[in-house]
Write a protein that holds these residues in place. Sequence first.
Motif, PDB file in Angstrom:
ATOM      1  N   LEU A  50       0.843  -1.414  -0.148  1.00 17.99           N
ATOM      2  CA  LEU A  50      -0.028  -0.122  -0.073  1.00 17.99           C
ATOM      3  C   LEU A  50       0.917   1.199  -0.080  1.00 17.99           C
ATOM      4  CD1 LEU A  50      -2.959   1.073   0.050  1.00 17.99           C
ATOM      5  CD2 LEU A  50      -2.890   1.005   2.853  1.00 17.99           C
ATOM      6  N   ALA A  51       1.857   1.184   0.763  1.00 20.56           N
ATOM      7  CA  ALA A  51       2.753   2.405   0.973  1.00 20.56           C
ATOM      8  C   ALA A  51       3.724   2.694  -0.311  1.00 20.56           C
ATOM      9  CB  ALA A  51       3.911   2.203   1.988  1.00 20.56           C
ATOM     10  N   ALA A  52       3.908   1.454  -1.378  1.00 20.38           N
ATOM     11  CA  ALA A  52       4.598   1.418  -2.565  1.00 20.38           C
ATOM     12  C   ALA A  52       3.461   2.069  -3.550  1.00 20.38           C
ATOM     13  CB  ALA A  52       5.056   0.245  -2.828  1.00 20.38           C
ATOM     14  N   VAL A  53       2.303   1.664  -3.494  1.00 20.35           N
ATOM     15  CA  VAL A  53       1.285   2.390  -4.336  1.00 20.35           C
ATOM     16  C   VAL A  53       1.053   3.829  -4.227  1.00 20.35           C
ATOM     17  CG1 VAL A  53      -1.109   2.200  -5.015  1.00 20.35           C
ATOM     18  CG2 VAL A  53       0.085   0.294  -4.670  1.00 20.35           C
ATOM     19  N   ALA A  54       0.997   4.141  -2.803  1.00 26.47           N
ATOM     20  CA  ALA A  54       0.847   5.417  -2.772  1.00 26.47           C
ATOM     21  C   ALA A  54       1.791   6.308  -2.908  1.00 26.47           C
ATOM     22  CB  ALA A  54       0.599   5.663  -1.043  1.00 26.47           C
ATOM     23  N   TRP A  55       3.104   5.824  -2.839  1.00 28.35           N
ATOM     24  CA  TRP A  55       4.433   6.345  -3.321  1.00 28.35           C
ATOM     25  C   TRP A  55       4.133   6.599  -4.983  1.00 28.35           C
ATOM     26  CZ3 TRP A  55       8.492   9.122  -1.754  1.00 28.35           C
ATOM     27  CH2 TRP A  55       9.492   9.540  -2.666  1.00 28.35           C
ATOM     28  N   ILE A  57       1.699   6.633  -6.830  1.00 31.99           N
ATOM     29  CA  ILE A  57       0.774   7.733  -7.434  1.00 31.99           C
ATOM     30  C   ILE A  57       1.137   8.986  -6.840  1.00 31.99           C
ATOM     31  CG2 ILE A  57      -1.798   8.518  -6.633  1.00 31.99           C
ATOM     32  CD1 ILE A  57      -2.242   5.542  -6.492  1.00 31.99           C
ATOM     33  N   THR A  58       1.739   9.309  -5.915  1.00 31.40           N
ATOM     34  CA  THR A  58       2.130  10.700  -5.254  1.00 31.40           C
ATOM     35  C   THR A  58       3.300  11.129  -6.060  1.00 31.40           C
ATOM     36  OG1 THR A  58       1.540  10.126  -3.080  1.00 31.40           O
ATOM     37  CG2 THR A  58       2.932  11.975  -3.438  1.00 31.40           C
ATOM     38  N   VAL A  59       4.408  10.358  -6.534  1.00 38.33           N
ATOM     39  CA  VAL A  59       5.569  10.910  -6.899  1.00 38.33           C
ATOM     40  C   VAL A  59       5.587  10.684  -8.508  1.00 38.33           C
ATOM     41  CG1 VAL A  59       7.967  10.476  -7.461  1.00 38.33           C
ATOM     42  CG2 VAL A  59       6.826  10.080  -5.252  1.00 38.33           C
ATOM     43  N   HIS A  60       4.654   9.796  -8.968  1.00 40.00           N
ATOM     44  CA  HIS A  60       4.453   9.669 -10.817  1.00 40.00           C
ATOM     45  C   HIS A  60       2.933   9.707 -11.230  1.00 40.00           C
ATOM     46  CE1 HIS A  60       8.817   8.962 -10.923  1.00 40.00           C
ATOM     47  NE2 HIS A  60       8.825   8.196 -10.283  1.00 40.00           N
ATOM     48  N   PRO A  61       2.359  10.679 -10.830  1.00 41.67           N
ATOM     49  CA  PRO A  61       0.705  10.543 -10.953  1.00 41.67           C
ATOM     50  C   PRO A  61       0.613  10.588 -12.590  1.00 41.67           C
ATOM     51  CG  PRO A  61       1.478  12.952 -10.652  1.00 41.67           C
ATOM     52  CD  PRO A  61       2.747  12.099 -10.503  1.00 41.67           C
TER      53      PRO A  61
END
Length: 102
Positions: A50-55, A57-61
């Motif tokens: 989940l943290a990897a997916v959030a990262w 989406i945040t860094v490379h939208p």
Amino acid sequence: MTAAISATLAAVAAYWAGRVRLGRRLLEWAEDRNEGSHGPGWWAAQGVGLAAVAWMITVHPRRSAANRRSWQEACNARRSPAPQFDSGWAAKRDTTTRDEPR
């Protein structure tokens, strides 16, 4: 002098963090734990994923949105059309096609 030492230590720490690639190793660990029983390791792996997916989406939208669109297109391309219900199937049923002795 203290600021120079702090900056040097921060640069060395950032360099080693990039070389060791803890994020990649942690994600590989989580992928290994993603199969099997739902114990504490499995739940920890879900948090890492989940943290990897959030990262991402945040860094490379834009890249994340493009990946999501391409995955949806691939899923829709593989999907077969839904079967259509024929409301008159009983009237069209032929009773002579059964395996009956003649």
